[in-house]
Design a protein around this motif. Sequence first.
Motif, PDB file in Angstrom:
ATOM      1  N   GLY A  45      -2.497  -4.807   4.250  1.00  0.00           N
ATOM      2  CA  GLY A  45      -1.356  -5.874   4.457  1.00  0.00           C
ATOM      3  C   GLY A  45      -1.743  -7.096   5.255  1.00  0.00           C
ATOM      4  N   ASP A  46      -2.213  -6.420   6.644  1.00  0.00           N
ATOM      5  CA  ASP A  46      -2.574  -7.699   7.596  1.00  0.00           C
ATOM      6  C   ASP A  46      -3.680  -8.650   7.086  1.00  0.00           C
ATOM      7  OD1 ASP A  46      -0.743  -6.396   9.309  1.00  0.00           O
ATOM      8  OD2 ASP A  46      -2.354  -5.193  10.613  1.00  0.00           O
ATOM      9  N   SER A  61       8.937   1.181   8.219  1.00  0.00           N
ATOM     10  CA  SER A  61       8.622   1.486   9.650  1.00  0.00           C
ATOM     11  C   SER A  61       7.703   2.791   9.335  1.00  0.00           C
ATOM     12  CB  SER A  61       9.892   2.022  10.358  1.00  0.00           C
ATOM     13  OG  SER A  61       9.415   2.568  11.690  1.00  0.00           O
ATOM     14  N   ILE A  62       6.445   2.452   9.638  1.00  0.00           N
ATOM     15  CA  ILE A  62       5.353   3.558   9.408  1.00  0.00           C
ATOM     16  C   ILE A  62       5.693   4.764  10.460  1.00  0.00           C
ATOM     17  CG2 ILE A  62       2.895   4.241   9.667  1.00  0.00           C
ATOM     18  CD1 ILE A  62       2.317   1.400   8.700  1.00  0.00           C
ATOM     19  N   HIS A  77      -3.241   1.019   4.533  1.00  0.00           N
ATOM     20  CA  HIS A  77      -2.355   0.266   3.945  1.00  0.00           C
ATOM     21  C   HIS A  77      -1.812  -0.766   4.698  1.00  0.00           C
ATOM     22  CE1 HIS A  77      -2.356   1.889  -0.255  1.00  0.00           C
ATOM     23  NE2 HIS A  77      -1.825   3.041   0.322  1.00  0.00           N
ATOM     24  N   ARG A  78      -1.346  -0.648   5.819  1.00  0.00           N
ATOM     25  CA  ARG A  78      -0.958  -1.543   6.849  1.00  0.00           C
ATOM     26  C   ARG A  78      -1.949  -2.584   7.321  1.00  0.00           C
ATOM     27  NH1 ARG A  78       1.770  -0.295  12.766  1.00  0.00           N
ATOM     28  NH2 ARG A  78       3.431  -0.898  11.550  1.00  0.00           N
ATOM     29  N   TRP A  79      -3.535  -2.020   7.303  1.00  0.00           N
ATOM     30  CA  TRP A  79      -4.382  -3.007   7.731  1.00  0.00           C
ATOM     31  C   TRP A  79      -4.807  -3.861   6.439  1.00  0.00           C
ATOM     32  CZ3 TRP A  79      -9.130  -3.703   5.106  1.00  0.00           C
ATOM     33  CH2 TRP A  79     -10.229  -4.337   5.695  1.00  0.00           C
ATOM     34  N   HIS A  86      -1.280   5.507   5.413  1.00  0.00           N
ATOM     35  CA  HIS A  86      -0.286   4.470   5.915  1.00  0.00           C
ATOM     36  C   HIS A  86      -0.929   3.464   6.776  1.00  0.00           C
ATOM     37  CE1 HIS A  86       3.307   7.107   5.510  1.00  0.00           C
ATOM     38  NE2 HIS A  86       2.713   6.717   4.277  1.00  0.00           N
ATOM     39  N   GLN A  87      -1.866   3.630   7.640  1.00  0.00           N
ATOM     40  CA  GLN A  87      -2.681   2.769   8.474  1.00  0.00           C
ATOM     41  C   GLN A  87      -3.542   1.953   7.596  1.00  0.00           C
ATOM     42  OE1 GLN A  87      -1.949   2.331  11.877  1.00  0.00           O
ATOM     43  NE2 GLN A  87      -0.189   3.753  11.392  1.00  0.00           N
ATOM     44  N   THR A 141      -2.766 -12.641  10.789  1.00  0.00           N
ATOM     45  CA  THR A 141      -3.059 -10.989  11.271  1.00  0.00           C
ATOM     46  C   THR A 141      -4.427 -10.629  10.652  1.00  0.00           C
ATOM     47  OG1 THR A 141      -1.742 -10.290   9.272  1.00  0.00           O
ATOM     48  CG2 THR A 141      -0.513 -10.659  11.375  1.00  0.00           C
TER      49      THR A 141
END
Length: 406
Positions: A100-101, A32-33, A96-98, A93-94, A107
Amino acid sequence: MDAPRRSRLHDRHRRSAPDDRPHCRRRLMPFSIQTPRELLDQAHADMEAAILRVVAAKGDDVSADAVARSVRSPHGMLNAICTVYATGLWGAHQHHRWNGDQLIADTAEFENLRLHAASYDIFPRPATRAIGRVLFEGAPSTAIPQGLRLRAVSGMVYETTESAEIEASGEVLADAQAIEPGTPGNLGAGSVLTLVSPLAGLDPQSATVDEDGLAGGEDAENPQSLLDRYITRKRQAPMGGAAYDYPRWVLEEFPASHVKTVPLQGECRDIAVGVVVAMGAREDPRVPTAAEIEAISRHLGRINAPQGVRPVTADVRVLPVTIQPLSFRLEVDPDTPGVRNAVVDAIASFMAREAEIGERLSYSRLSEAISGAPGERRHFLMEPARDVQPNQTTLLVPGPIQWVAP
């Protein structure tokens, strides 16, 4: 087997077996970010703890409340440092989330989805031109050259794609297409196209679109369509002529809404391959025109012809779909205009999502879709009363609804 050897084998098996002890199990939990506010609070807490450790090491007498006020002061330097740190960490974090998508096609953004698809030789379908046939009138034997340009009232320009000659009847049909790709090139039957430059022997100096219209003009493929083709390709590896290869070949070049491979009685052998095609969008499918059928046939290839993507010996016939509206008889509660509209939308969405050429339509799934309409409390679906099985070239679409009062 001697006892020492049995013992060694037992020990080796025990060492290779998975360890089921609770402290050795790895539990995969979602990451959870944290929000910027949560990261800032954590930075404040870490800064306070670090300062208190330094103060304690020096032996100074400073209270935790005083340190907290210093760290969390809106205009203080320590708060500014914590804010910059928390904001930067949130941005990382954002990112890294991008990243990952982008690793998963479902995604990924369109540019990265294109890279996923390209690894399987799947590329976005470009915008397509409207094609069809136009009727010329004039003196018999007048030659209609290939590339003759015509203009519609809208300003769209078209050209003939073959040469023709006016017959003794004073008329001839010639193939034509829009110069520019996209939906603006589609024209209805009976539309008049005026010649850009006069041609001797024609009277009038115009052409009329035939009964099929000029159709097939579509914009470039959207990301969802490309993703659907990519997922289908991953699930169904090319087999050089399997039933599922033909829809893939058609969708590579043409904006079809539905494609189905069916067995047919052939002329040159016992079985021919039938490819049933519906054009347009899944929400509003239509019957392909004769020009579209011809274009798809050329792309797939005809029997014993070297051109085409199908196996060279395959006898392939492209067939237009039969559109069959499905009638409904339905009681809903509460019976209000809002609920009725919601049910109509639910049925349309269900049919667009699940109706396929020649495939059984599930009564229970249809009823479930109606139950999901906003505001619906209960319903009674009287017609259809069971699963609906169309024939192998028929596609069911939403038809009229007869509303029954509760």
